[in-house]
Motif scaffolding. Structure first.
Motif, PDB file in Angstrom:
ATOM      1  N   ARG A 138      -0.334  -0.589  -1.576  1.00  0.00           N
ATOM      2  CA  ARG A 138       0.833  -0.131  -2.326  1.00  0.00           C
ATOM      3  C   ARG A 138       1.903   0.554  -1.478  1.00  0.00           C
ATOM      4  O   ARG A 138       3.069   0.221  -1.553  1.00  0.00           O
ATOM      5  N   ASP A 139       1.483   1.528  -0.670  1.00  0.00           N
ATOM      6  CA  ASP A 139       2.505   2.358  -0.011  1.00  0.00           C
ATOM      7  C   ASP A 139       2.153   2.660   1.451  1.00  0.00           C
ATOM      8  O   ASP A 139       1.111   2.260   1.958  1.00  0.00           O
ATOM      9  N   GLU A 140       3.087   3.367   2.070  1.00  0.00           N
ATOM     10  CA  GLU A 140       3.007   3.690   3.499  1.00  0.00           C
ATOM     11  C   GLU A 140       1.706   4.412   3.862  1.00  0.00           C
ATOM     12  O   GLU A 140       1.074   4.118   4.876  1.00  0.00           O
ATOM     13  N   ARG A 141       1.292   5.366   3.005  1.00  0.00           N
ATOM     14  CA  ARG A 141       0.095   6.159   3.294  1.00  0.00           C
ATOM     15  C   ARG A 141      -1.149   5.259   3.327  1.00  0.00           C
ATOM     16  O   ARG A 141      -1.939   5.313   4.268  1.00  0.00           O
ATOM     17  N   CYS A 142      -1.282   4.390   2.323  1.00  0.00           N
ATOM     18  CA  CYS A 142      -2.415   3.459   2.278  1.00  0.00           C
ATOM     19  C   CYS A 142      -2.315   2.445   3.404  1.00  0.00           C
ATOM     20  O   CYS A 142      -3.330   2.011   3.969  1.00  0.00           O
ATOM     21  N   PHE A 143      -1.084   2.078   3.741  1.00  0.00           N
ATOM     22  CA  PHE A 143      -0.849   1.117   4.824  1.00  0.00           C
ATOM     23  C   PHE A 143      -1.425   1.639   6.138  1.00  0.00           C
ATOM     24  O   PHE A 143      -2.177   0.951   6.834  1.00  0.00           O
ATOM     25  N   LEU A 144      -1.100   2.895   6.457  1.00  0.00           N
ATOM     26  CA  LEU A 144      -1.587   3.484   7.717  1.00  0.00           C
ATOM     27  C   LEU A 144      -3.107   3.600   7.706  1.00  0.00           C
ATOM     28  O   LEU A 144      -3.779   3.328   8.694  1.00  0.00           O
ATOM     29  N   ASP A 145      -3.640   3.983   6.537  1.00  0.00           N
ATOM     30  CA  ASP A 145      -5.090   4.141   6.379  1.00  0.00           C
ATOM     31  C   ASP A 145      -5.829   2.815   6.608  1.00  0.00           C
ATOM     32  O   ASP A 145      -6.737   2.726   7.455  1.00  0.00           O
ATOM     33  N   ILE A 146      -5.396   1.764   5.911  1.00  0.00           N
ATOM     34  CA  ILE A 146      -6.122   0.488   6.008  1.00  0.00           C
ATOM     35  C   ILE A 146      -5.895  -0.155   7.379  1.00  0.00           C
ATOM     36  O   ILE A 146      -6.780  -0.815   7.924  1.00  0.00           O
ATOM     37  N   LYS A 147      -4.720   0.079   7.967  1.00  0.00           N
ATOM     38  CA  LYS A 147      -4.431  -0.477   9.297  1.00  0.00           C
ATOM     39  C   LYS A 147      -5.406   0.103  10.323  1.00  0.00           C
ATOM     40  O   LYS A 147      -5.926  -0.609  11.175  1.00  0.00           O
TER      41      LYS A 147
END
Ligand code: MG
Length: 390
Positions: free
Chosen positions: A64-73
Motif C-alpha cells: 500500500r504505502d512507503e512504510r510497507c514498501f521499505l519493510d517488504i523490500k
C-alpha cells in the motif's frame, strides 16, 4: 480413473489482494493445481506477504504505502522479486501479461486496477464487488470495448454464471439471488440497537474478512450483490428477487421464460467459485467438502426485511437511480463500516449513514471516472463528518 488426465488450461495469474480471505483461498487453489503466480499484492500484511512470496516466487509484489514498501523490500532483499507500491503499482500489476488477473482487494481501491486490466483486454476474476457497483457502466464499457472478460468469484454471481453455462441465447426471466440473512436474521430494529462489533462479526455460515462480514450483517452485501448482478448479467433490478436462504446451500438460481429454474448448489466453501474462475471452462477436483443433501435435510426460504435492514432498501433505490447513486451508497457504507469497526458509531447508524448520504449527495446521471472518484470522496467525507465527529 480410465487414464484420462485433464490438463489445466490456466497457467499464470496476477493476484491483487493476496493476504485477505479470498486471496489466501486463491493461493490454496494455486497450490492444489500448480498454477503459477506472477504477482502478489497486499495492503499492509507485510509478514504474510513475505511468506507467500517465498512460497510462490512471483516476479512482483506490491504494497500500500512507503512504510510497507521499505519493510517488504528489506525482507525480500535476498530475492529477485521486484517491489512496487501504491495504486500505481497495483495498476501496473493489473496490466502484466498473464492468463487471469484476480482482483480481491477490499473496497473502492479496486476500481482503477480493474479498469487497468480491462483496458488491456485481460480476463479478470473479480471478487471486488465494490468496483463494479461504483464503476458501473465505466467498467462494463471498458470490458466490452477491449474484449476483456469478467469471471465472477462472488459465490452468488458464480452460481448465476454457472446456471447460464449452456443456456445459449435464452433470456433470463428472473434471478433468484440467495442471502444467508447474516447473524441478525429475524431481529427487529429495537433488537439491533445495542449490537456489538463482535456479534456483527459472527457470521453463521461463511468465514470472511471484516468488511464483508459487517456488510452481511446489515444486508448491504446483498444490496451490493444485487447491483453487481445487474451489471454482470445485464438485467433490470426488478428482475432480481432476493431470497433469504439460511443454509447457504443454494448459491443462487435463474428462472427462464418457460418457468424452469436452474440453481447451483454446493457446500459453503469459496474455493469452489474461486477455482472455477481460475480454471473456467474446466472443472477440476477441489478440496472443498462435498455436499450431502441428507446432512442438510431442510432448505428454507424467506423474504428479506428491508424495514429493519435499511442498507438493502438504500442499495435498491440507488440502482434504480443508477448514475453515481450506487457509488454514493457504496462509499458511504465503506466509511460507515470503518467507523463501526472502530466503535465510533452504532450498528443501526450504518443504514442511517447510507440512506442519508444517498438523499444528500448531488446526483450525477452519467458520471465519468473523475465524477465517480469525487463522489466517493464526497460520500466518505459526508459520513465521517456527520456521523464520525471528524
Ligand atoms: Mg456473496
Amino acid at each position: 480413473m480410465g487414464g484420462f488426465v485433464k490438463e489445466i488450461v490456466m497457467k499464470e495469474i496476477v493476484l491483487l489482494g493476496s493476504t485477505g480471505s479470498i486471496g489466501t483461498q486463491t493461493l490454496d487453489v494455486c497450490r492444489t493445481h500448480s498454477i503459477k503466480v506472477k504477482a502478489l499484492s497486499a495492503n499492509s500484511s507485510v509478514e504474510l506477504l513475505e511468506k507467500q512470496a517465498r512460497e510462490f516466487k512471483p516476479e512482483y509484489v506490491c504494497v500500500r504505502d512507503e512504510r510497507c514498501f521499505l519493510d517488504i523490500k528489506t525482507r525480500l532483499s535476498d530475492t529477485d522479486i521486484k517491489v512496487l507500491c501504491g495504486l500505481d503499482g497495483l495498476c501496473e500489476l493489473a496490466q502484466l501479461p498473464c492468463d487471469t488477473v484476480v482482483n480481491s482487494v477490499v473496497g473502492m481501491v479496486g476500481l482503477r486496477p480493474t479498469l487497468a486490466a480491462a483496458s488491456v483486454g485481460r480476463t479478470i476474476a473479480l471478487a471486488n464487488k465494490e468496483t463494479l457497483v461504483a464503476g458501473g457502466s465505466l467498467v462494463t464499457e471498458c470490458i466490452r470495448k477491449n474484449n476483456a472478460r469478467l469471471l465472477p468469484i462472488d459465490s452468488e454471481h458464480s452460481a448465476i454464471f454457472q446456471c447460464l453455462m449452456g443456456a445459449g441465447d435464452n433470456r433470463i426471466e428472473k434471478i433468484l439471488l440467495t442471502a444467508s440473512g447474516g447473524p441478525f436474521f429475524g431481529k427487529t430494529r429495537s433488537d439491533l440497537e445495542n449490537v456489538t462489533r463482535e456479534q456483527a462479526l459472527a457470521h453463521p455460515n461463511w468465514s470472511m474478512g471484516a468488511k464483508i462480514t459487517i456488510d452481511s450483517a446489515t444486508l448491504m452485501n446483498k444490496g451490493l450483490e444485487l447491483i453487481e448482478a445487474v451489471r454482470l448479467f445485464d438485467v433490470r433490478p426488478e428482475q432480481i428477487e432476493i431470497v433469504v436462504h439460511r443454509q447457504s446451500i443454494i448459491h443462487s438460481a435463474v428462472e427462464f421464460e418457460d418457468g424452469a429454474v436452474i440453481a447451483q448448489l454446493g457446500s459453503a466453501d469459496m474455493r469452489i467459485p474461486i477455482q472455477l474462475a481460475l480454471t473456467y471452462p474446466q472443472r477440476l477436483p477441489c478440496p472443498a467438502k462435498k455436499l450431502s443433501l441428507f446432512d442438510v435435510a431442510t432448505l428454507t426460504f424467506d423474504r428479506a426485511d428491508e424495514d429493519t435492514f435499511t442498507c438493502l432498501a438504500a442499495a435498491k433505490k440507488a440502482i434504480a437511480m443508477d448514475g453515481n447513486a450506487p457509488c454514493i451508497v457504496n462509499s458511504a457504507n465503506e466509511a460507515a463500516v470503518a467507523l463501526f469497526l472502530s466503535d465510533k458509531i452504532r450498528f443501526l447508524d450504518i443504514g442511517e449513514a447510507v440512506t442519508q448520504a444517498l438523499a444528500d449527495i448531488p446526483y450525477i446521471a452519467s458520471p465519468d471516472l473523475e465524477d465517480i472518484l469525487s463522489t466517493q470522496r464526497a460520500a466518505e467525507e459526508y459520513v465521517y463528518t456527520k456521523f464520525g465527529g471528524h
